[in-house]
Write an enzyme that holds these catalytic residues in place. Structure first.
Site, PDB file in Angstrom:
ATOM      1  N   PHE A   1      -6.624   7.622   1.841  1.00 18.34           N
ATOM      2  CA  PHE A   1      -7.011   6.406   1.132  1.00 18.34           C
ATOM      3  C   PHE A   1      -8.111   5.699   1.933  1.00 18.34           C
ATOM      4  O   PHE A   1      -8.540   6.190   2.981  1.00 18.34           O
ATOM      5  CB  PHE A   1      -5.798   5.492   0.927  1.00 18.34           C
ATOM      6  CG  PHE A   1      -5.272   4.855   2.196  1.00 18.34           C
ATOM      7  CD1 PHE A   1      -4.496   5.586   3.072  1.00 18.34           C
ATOM      8  CD2 PHE A   1      -5.552   3.525   2.507  1.00 18.34           C
ATOM      9  CE1 PHE A   1      -4.016   5.017   4.250  1.00 18.34           C
ATOM     10  CE2 PHE A   1      -5.066   2.941   3.677  1.00 18.34           C
ATOM     11  CZ  PHE A   1      -4.301   3.695   4.547  1.00 18.34           C
ATOM     12  N   GLY A   2      -8.512   4.551   1.422  1.00  8.44           N
ATOM     13  CA  GLY A   2      -9.433   3.696   2.172  1.00  8.44           C
ATOM     14  C   GLY A   2     -10.689   4.427   2.621  1.00  8.44           C
ATOM     15  O   GLY A   2     -11.393   5.063   1.824  1.00  8.44           O
ATOM     16  N   TYR A   3     -10.974   4.336   3.902  1.00 10.79           N
ATOM     17  CA  TYR A   3     -12.213   4.885   4.467  1.00 10.79           C
ATOM     18  C   TYR A   3     -12.066   6.342   4.896  1.00 10.79           C
ATOM     19  O   TYR A   3     -12.991   6.907   5.504  1.00 10.79           O
ATOM     20  CB  TYR A   3     -12.655   4.027   5.663  1.00 10.79           C
ATOM     21  CG  TYR A   3     -12.917   2.575   5.296  1.00 10.79           C
ATOM     22  CD1 TYR A   3     -14.175   2.159   4.869  1.00 10.79           C
ATOM     23  CD2 TYR A   3     -11.895   1.627   5.350  1.00 10.79           C
ATOM     24  CE1 TYR A   3     -14.411   0.836   4.508  1.00 10.79           C
ATOM     25  CE2 TYR A   3     -12.115   0.300   4.993  1.00 10.79           C
ATOM     26  CZ  TYR A   3     -13.374  -0.087   4.571  1.00 10.79           C
ATOM     27  OH  TYR A   3     -13.608  -1.399   4.210  1.00 10.79           O
ATOM     28  N   ASP A   4     -10.932   6.985   4.592  1.00 14.13           N
ATOM     29  CA  ASP A   4     -10.701   8.372   5.027  1.00 14.13           C
ATOM     30  C   ASP A   4     -11.835   9.336   4.653  1.00 14.13           C
ATOM     31  O   ASP A   4     -12.203  10.183   5.470  1.00 14.13           O
ATOM     32  CB  ASP A   4      -9.371   8.901   4.470  1.00 14.13           C
ATOM     33  CG  ASP A   4      -8.165   8.368   5.228  1.00 14.13           C
ATOM     34  OD1 ASP A   4      -8.343   7.889   6.371  1.00 14.13           O
ATOM     35  OD2 ASP A   4      -7.046   8.429   4.686  1.00 14.13           O
TER      36      ASP A   4
ATOM     37  N   LYS B   1      -3.020  14.558   9.207  1.00 13.17           N
ATOM     38  CA  LYS B   1      -3.418  13.181   9.539  1.00 13.17           C
ATOM     39  C   LYS B   1      -2.286  12.470  10.274  1.00 13.17           C
ATOM     40  O   LYS B   1      -2.506  11.759  11.253  1.00 13.17           O
ATOM     41  CB  LYS B   1      -3.811  12.409   8.265  1.00 13.17           C
ATOM     42  CG  LYS B   1      -4.308  10.993   8.573  1.00 13.17           C
ATOM     43  CD  LYS B   1      -4.649  10.179   7.331  1.00 13.17           C
ATOM     44  CE  LYS B   1      -4.896   8.722   7.711  1.00 13.17           C
ATOM     45  NZ  LYS B   1      -4.955   7.810   6.559  1.00 13.17           N
TER      46      LYS B   1
ATOM     47  N   ASP C   1      -1.043  -4.029  10.378  1.00 12.71           N
ATOM     48  CA  ASP C   1      -2.347  -4.462   9.925  1.00 12.71           C
ATOM     49  C   ASP C   1      -3.322  -3.469  10.536  1.00 12.71           C
ATOM     50  O   ASP C   1      -3.197  -3.113  11.716  1.00 12.71           O
ATOM     51  CB  ASP C   1      -2.660  -5.888  10.356  1.00 12.71           C
ATOM     52  CG  ASP C   1      -3.825  -6.448   9.553  1.00 12.71           C
ATOM     53  OD1 ASP C   1      -3.853  -6.244   8.325  1.00 12.71           O
ATOM     54  OD2 ASP C   1      -4.718  -7.076  10.137  1.00 12.71           O
ATOM     55  N   SER C   2      -4.208  -2.974   9.731  1.00 13.55           N
ATOM     56  CA  SER C   2      -5.052  -1.893  10.211  1.00 13.55           C
ATOM     57  C   SER C   2      -6.448  -2.043   9.649  1.00 13.55           C
ATOM     58  O   SER C   2      -6.689  -2.855   8.749  1.00 13.55           O
ATOM     59  CB  SER C   2      -4.440  -0.549   9.806  1.00 13.55           C
ATOM     60  OG  SER C   2      -4.063  -0.554   8.447  1.00 13.55           O
TER      61      SER C   2
ATOM     62  N   ASN D   1       0.853  -1.191   0.000  1.00 16.41           N
ATOM     63  CA  ASN D   1       0.000   0.000   0.000  1.00 16.41           C
ATOM     64  C   ASN D   1       0.893   1.246   0.000  1.00 16.41           C
ATOM     65  O   ASN D   1       1.509   1.597   1.006  1.00 16.41           O
ATOM     66  CB  ASN D   1      -0.906  -0.051   1.243  1.00 16.41           C
ATOM     67  CG  ASN D   1      -1.863   1.109   1.312  1.00 16.41           C
ATOM     68  OD1 ASN D   1      -1.598   2.171   0.769  1.00 16.41           O
ATOM     69  ND2 ASN D   1      -2.973   0.898   1.988  1.00 16.41           N
TER      70      ASN D   1
ATOM     71  N   LYS E   1       0.462   3.841   2.751  1.00 16.53           N
ATOM     72  CA  LYS E   1       1.070   3.504   4.047  1.00 16.53           C
ATOM     73  C   LYS E   1       2.563   3.820   4.022  1.00 16.53           C
ATOM     74  O   LYS E   1       3.106   4.340   4.991  1.00 16.53           O
ATOM     75  CB  LYS E   1       0.891   2.010   4.357  1.00 16.53           C
ATOM     76  CG  LYS E   1      -0.497   1.596   4.771  1.00 16.53           C
ATOM     77  CD  LYS E   1      -0.417   0.130   5.207  1.00 16.53           C
ATOM     78  CE  LYS E   1      -1.738  -0.478   5.561  1.00 16.53           C
ATOM     79  NZ  LYS E   1      -1.582  -1.906   5.928  1.00 16.53           N
TER      80      LYS E   1
END
Ligand code: ITT
Length: 197
Positions: free
Chosen positions: A155-158, A178, A70-71, A11, A14
Site C-alpha cells: 500500500f501507500g508508497y510501496d 516485506k 504512526d508511520s 488501515n 496494517k
C-alpha cells in the site's frame, strides 16, 4: 505468548501486516471493526506523539492492551517530508486507494529530475497497558525512490520504494518478504522482545 491486544488503525493493510507478524508469536490482534466510527485527529508533531494519541484513545474504551503505529516515508532531499504527513500528503478527504495514488504522484513531482533520491520508511509503535507508562518501539528501513511505480502488493508508497540492497520495490515483495524486513516488522520485533522479556 498468549495475549490479546487492540491494534488501533483504520488501515486494513496494517492490520494484515501486524496480524501476520504478531499472530506467528501467538498474540491475537483485534482491529477496530466493532468501532468503525473511532477516529483520532493526528495533530501531533512527531510519530511518537501521534502513535501515543491513537493508542491512548482506544485504551479508554477497552481494558485490552493497546498498540498503535504512526508511520511514514521521509525523503532526505525534502528535509524528511512527507514524514508525519505521509498519509494525507496530497490533501485530505480521498478514499484509501485514490489517496495513496495521489500521494505518490505528488511525491514523484516533488522529486522530478533527481536520480534515486534517498528515503527511509519509519514506524513508531506506541504500546499502552493499564496503569503503565506508554512504551515506544521504532523501526526504520532505508532505500531509494524509483522514477516510476512498480508492483502491485502492499500500500501507500510501496510501489516507489526500493530498500537498500534490493532491486525490487516493496510492492514487488510478497507480503511475507516485506514482513521480514520492513520498518513495521522491525518495530514489532522490538515490541515482541519486550513482551517476551
Ligand atoms: P491509521 O492512522 O488509521 O493507522 P494511516 O494509513 O492514516 O492509518 P498513518 O497515519 O500512520 O496511517 O500514515 C502512514 C502513511 O505512511 C500511510 O498512509 C502510507 O502513505 C505511508 N506508509 C506507512 N507505512 C507504509 C508502508 O509499509 N508502505 C507504504 N506506505 C507506508
Amino acid at each position: 505468548m498468549n495475549r490479546r491486544l487492540r491494534f488501533v488503525t483504520h488501515n486494513a493493510y496494517k492490520v494484515r501486516e501486524i496480524g501476520a507478524i504478531l499472530g506467528a508469536a501467538g498474540i491475537e490482534v483485534l482491529g477496530l471493526d466493532d468501532l468503525p466510527a473511532f477516529e483520532v485527529v493526528e495533530d501531533g508533531d512527531s510519530f511518537e506523539a501521534n502513535a501515543e494519541k491513537k493508542a491512548r484513545a482506544i485504551h479508554r474504551w477497552t481494558d485490552d492492551a493497546a498498540l498503535a503505529d504512526d508511520s511514514g516515508l521521509a525523503v532526505d532531499l525534502l528535509g524528511g517530508a512527507p514524514g508525519i504527513h505521509s498519509a494525507r500528503y496530497a490533501g485530505a478527504g480521498l478514499k484509501r486507494g485514490e489517496q495513496d495514488a495521489a500521494n505518490r504522484v505528488k511525491l514523484h513531482a516533488a522529486l522530478a529530475g533527481h536520480e534515486k533520491p534517498k528515503a527511509r520508511f519509519i514506524c513508531v509503535l506506541a504500546y499502552v497497558e493499564k496503569n503503565k507508562k506508554p512504551l515506544f518501539f521504532r523501526g526504520e528501513v532505508e532505500g531509494t525512490i524509483t522514477a516510476s511505480e512498480r508492483g502491485t502488493f502492499g500500500f501507500g508508497y510501496d510501489p516507489m520504494f526500493v530498500p537498500t540492497g534490493s532491486t525490487r520495490t516493496f510492492a514487488e515483495y510478497s507480503p511475507a518478504e516485506k514482513n521480514a524486513v520492513s520498518h513495521r516488522a522491525k518495530a514489532l520485533q522490538a515490541l515482541m522482545r519486550h513482551l517476551a522479556g
